[in-house]
Design a protein around this motif. Structure first.
Motif, PDB file in Angstrom:
ATOM      1  N   MET A  36      33.125  24.709  44.115  1.00  0.00           N
ATOM      2  CA  MET A  36      32.640  26.218  44.958  1.00  0.00           C
ATOM      3  C   MET A  36      33.755  26.850  45.579  1.00  0.00           C
ATOM      4  N   LYS A  37      34.810  26.065  46.180  1.00  0.00           N
ATOM      5  CA  LYS A  37      35.925  26.592  46.820  1.00  0.00           C
ATOM      6  C   LYS A  37      36.571  27.300  45.768  1.00  0.00           C
ATOM      7  N   ALA A  38      36.601  26.658  44.696  1.00  0.00           N
ATOM      8  CA  ALA A  38      37.824  27.020  43.413  1.00  0.00           C
ATOM      9  C   ALA A  38      37.226  28.334  43.077  1.00  0.00           C
ATOM     10  N   PHE A  39      35.823  28.238  42.779  1.00  0.00           N
ATOM     11  CA  PHE A  39      35.170  29.629  42.437  1.00  0.00           C
ATOM     12  C   PHE A  39      35.177  30.766  43.304  1.00  0.00           C
ATOM     13  N   THR A  40      35.058  30.450  44.639  1.00  0.00           N
ATOM     14  CA  THR A  40      35.292  31.628  45.522  1.00  0.00           C
ATOM     15  C   THR A  40      36.818  32.049  45.654  1.00  0.00           C
ATOM     16  N   ASP A  41      37.617  31.203  45.519  1.00  0.00           N
ATOM     17  CA  ASP A  41      39.115  31.597  45.310  1.00  0.00           C
ATOM     18  C   ASP A  41      39.325  32.447  44.006  1.00  0.00           C
ATOM     19  N   TYR A  42      38.593  32.051  43.093  1.00  0.00           N
ATOM     20  CA  TYR A  42      38.909  32.769  41.829  1.00  0.00           C
ATOM     21  C   TYR A  42      38.389  34.135  41.782  1.00  0.00           C
ATOM     22  N   SER A  43      37.029  34.166  42.389  1.00  0.00           N
ATOM     23  CA  SER A  43      36.537  35.525  42.615  1.00  0.00           C
ATOM     24  C   SER A  43      37.133  36.509  43.257  1.00  0.00           C
ATOM     25  N   THR A  44      37.861  35.662  44.332  1.00  0.00           N
ATOM     26  CA  THR A  44      38.626  36.732  45.147  1.00  0.00           C
ATOM     27  C   THR A  44      40.004  37.391  44.463  1.00  0.00           C
ATOM     28  N   LYS A  45      40.583  36.305  43.917  1.00  0.00           N
ATOM     29  CA  LYS A  45      41.880  36.534  43.117  1.00  0.00           C
ATOM     30  C   LYS A  45      41.624  37.591  41.797  1.00  0.00           C
ATOM     31  N   VAL A  46      40.452  37.319  41.114  1.00  0.00           N
ATOM     32  CA  VAL A  46      40.095  38.249  40.148  1.00  0.00           C
ATOM     33  C   VAL A  46      39.820  39.693  40.698  1.00  0.00           C
ATOM     34  N   GLY A  47      39.122  39.577  41.828  1.00  0.00           N
ATOM     35  CA  GLY A  47      38.829  41.013  42.372  1.00  0.00           C
ATOM     36  C   GLY A  47      40.093  41.799  42.710  1.00  0.00           C
ATOM     37  N   GLN A  48      41.193  40.872  43.200  1.00  0.00           N
ATOM     38  CA  GLN A  48      42.649  41.462  43.822  1.00  0.00           C
ATOM     39  C   GLN A  48      43.282  41.944  42.587  1.00  0.00           C
ATOM     40  N   ALA A  49      42.913  41.591  41.420  1.00  0.00           N
ATOM     41  CA  ALA A  49      43.782  41.704  40.095  1.00  0.00           C
ATOM     42  C   ALA A  49      43.229  42.949  39.285  1.00  0.00           C
ATOM     43  N   ALA A  50      42.294  43.804  39.874  1.00  0.00           N
ATOM     44  CA  ALA A  50      41.704  44.737  39.197  1.00  0.00           C
ATOM     45  C   ALA A  50      42.657  45.577  38.562  1.00  0.00           C
ATOM     46  N   GLY A  51      42.111  45.600  37.066  1.00  0.00           N
ATOM     47  CA  GLY A  51      42.718  46.366  36.229  1.00  0.00           C
ATOM     48  C   GLY A  51      44.080  45.608  35.575  1.00  0.00           C
ATOM     49  N   ASN A  52      44.431  44.427  36.173  1.00  0.00           N
ATOM     50  CA  ASN A  52      45.541  43.771  35.621  1.00  0.00           C
ATOM     51  C   ASN A  52      45.208  42.803  34.589  1.00  0.00           C
ATOM     52  N   LEU A  53      44.984  42.781  33.552  1.00  0.00           N
ATOM     53  CA  LEU A  53      44.396  41.782  32.476  1.00  0.00           C
ATOM     54  C   LEU A  53      45.097  40.391  32.508  1.00  0.00           C
ATOM     55  N   ASP A  54      46.386  40.631  32.606  1.00  0.00           N
ATOM     56  CA  ASP A  54      47.378  39.567  32.487  1.00  0.00           C
ATOM     57  C   ASP A  54      47.163  38.618  34.002  1.00  0.00           C
ATOM     58  N   GLY A  55      46.953  39.498  35.359  1.00  0.00           N
ATOM     59  CA  GLY A  55      46.581  38.596  36.227  1.00  0.00           C
ATOM     60  C   GLY A  55      45.215  37.860  36.234  1.00  0.00           C
ATOM     61  N   ILE A  56      44.233  38.676  35.543  1.00  0.00           N
ATOM     62  CA  ILE A  56      42.849  37.995  35.419  1.00  0.00           C
ATOM     63  C   ILE A  56      43.203  36.800  34.642  1.00  0.00           C
ATOM     64  N   ASN A  57      44.057  36.954  33.386  1.00  0.00           N
ATOM     65  CA  ASN A  57      44.127  35.796  32.520  1.00  0.00           C
ATOM     66  C   ASN A  57      44.795  34.697  33.106  1.00  0.00           C
ATOM     67  N   THR A  58      45.562  34.795  33.988  1.00  0.00           N
ATOM     68  CA  THR A  58      46.592  34.052  34.844  1.00  0.00           C
ATOM     69  C   THR A  58      45.654  33.240  35.661  1.00  0.00           C
ATOM     70  N   GLU A  59      44.898  33.862  36.386  1.00  0.00           N
ATOM     71  CA  GLU A  59      43.720  33.276  37.422  1.00  0.00           C
ATOM     72  C   GLU A  59      42.821  32.282  36.707  1.00  0.00           C
ATOM     73  N   THR A  60      42.413  32.708  35.607  1.00  0.00           N
ATOM     74  CA  THR A  60      41.181  32.401  34.786  1.00  0.00           C
ATOM     75  C   THR A  60      42.092  30.884  34.153  1.00  0.00           C
ATOM     76  N   GLN A  61      43.403  30.736  33.785  1.00  0.00           N
ATOM     77  CA  GLN A  61      44.124  29.361  33.536  1.00  0.00           C
ATOM     78  C   GLN A  61      43.975  28.728  34.326  1.00  0.00           C
ATOM     79  N   ALA A  62      44.359  29.179  35.771  1.00  0.00           N
ATOM     80  CA  ALA A  62      44.611  28.509  36.909  1.00  0.00           C
ATOM     81  C   ALA A  62      43.151  27.735  37.410  1.00  0.00           C
ATOM     82  N   LEU A  63      42.156  28.560  37.215  1.00  0.00           N
ATOM     83  CA  LEU A  63      40.872  27.879  37.473  1.00  0.00           C
ATOM     84  C   LEU A  63      40.423  26.792  36.332  1.00  0.00           C
ATOM     85  N   ALA A  64      40.852  26.923  35.179  1.00  0.00           N
ATOM     86  CA  ALA A  64      40.689  25.826  34.243  1.00  0.00           C
ATOM     87  C   ALA A  64      41.326  24.747  34.784  1.00  0.00           C
TER      88      ALA A  64
END
Length: 122
Positions: A36-64
Motif C-alpha cells: 500500500m505504501k509503495a502504491f501511495t508513493d508511486y501515485s504521488t510520484k506519477v502525479g508529480q511527473a505530469a507530462g514527463n513520460l520518461d519520469g512516469i516510466n522510471t517510477e513504474t520500473q521502480a515500483l516493479a
C-alpha cells in the motif's frame, strides 16, 4: 498527455483502495501494508511527473522492483499476486506513439487491484 497522467493516477488510486483491505497473518499484513505504501508513493510520484513520460516510466520500473522485493517476502496467493504485478509493471512502458498502452495499463491495474485485494484479505 494529461489524460495519460490521470489514468495512471486513477489506476494507482484504485490499487490503493484494493490493498486497503489487507488482513491475514502478520507477515501478510506487513507485506500488504508495504505494498500500500509503495502504491501511495508511486501515485504521488506519477502525479508529480505530469507530462514527463520518461519520469512516469522510471517510477513504474521502480515500483516493479519494489513489488518484486515484496513478493520475495510473501508466500501463497500474496506472493503470486505481487510477482504477477511486478512482472506487469516491469513490462509496462508508456509510449506516446502507442496510445493503447494507457488502456492496457488501466486494464492491468484493475485486474491487479482485484487480485491483490483478494490475496491481502485471505
Amino acid at each position: 498527455m494529461k489524460t495519460a497522467r490521470l489514468i495512471l493516477v486513477a489506476g494507482a488510486t484504485s490499487l490503493l483502495m484494493g490493498v486497503a483491505a489487507c488482513g491475514g497473518g502478520s507477515n501478510t499484513t506487513e507485506v500488504c501494508n508495504e505494498a500500500m505504501k509503495a502504491f501511495t508513493d508511486y501515485s504521488t510520484k506519477v502525479g508529480q511527473a505530469a507530462g514527463n513520460l520518461d519520469g512516469i516510466n522510471t517510477e513504474t520500473q521502480a515500483l516493479a522492483t519494489q513489488l518484486k522485493g515484496l513478493a520475495d517476502k510473501a508466500d501463497g496467493d500474496l506472493k503470486s499476486s505481487l510477482t504477477k504485478m511486478a512482472d506487469t509493471w516491469a513490462a509496462l512502458k508508456i509510449d506516446p506513439a502507442n496510445p493503447s498502452a494507457i488502456t492496457e495499463f488501466a486494464t492491468k491495474t484493475s485486474e491487479a487491484t482485484q487480485e491483490l485485494g483478494v490475496a491481502c484479505a485471505g
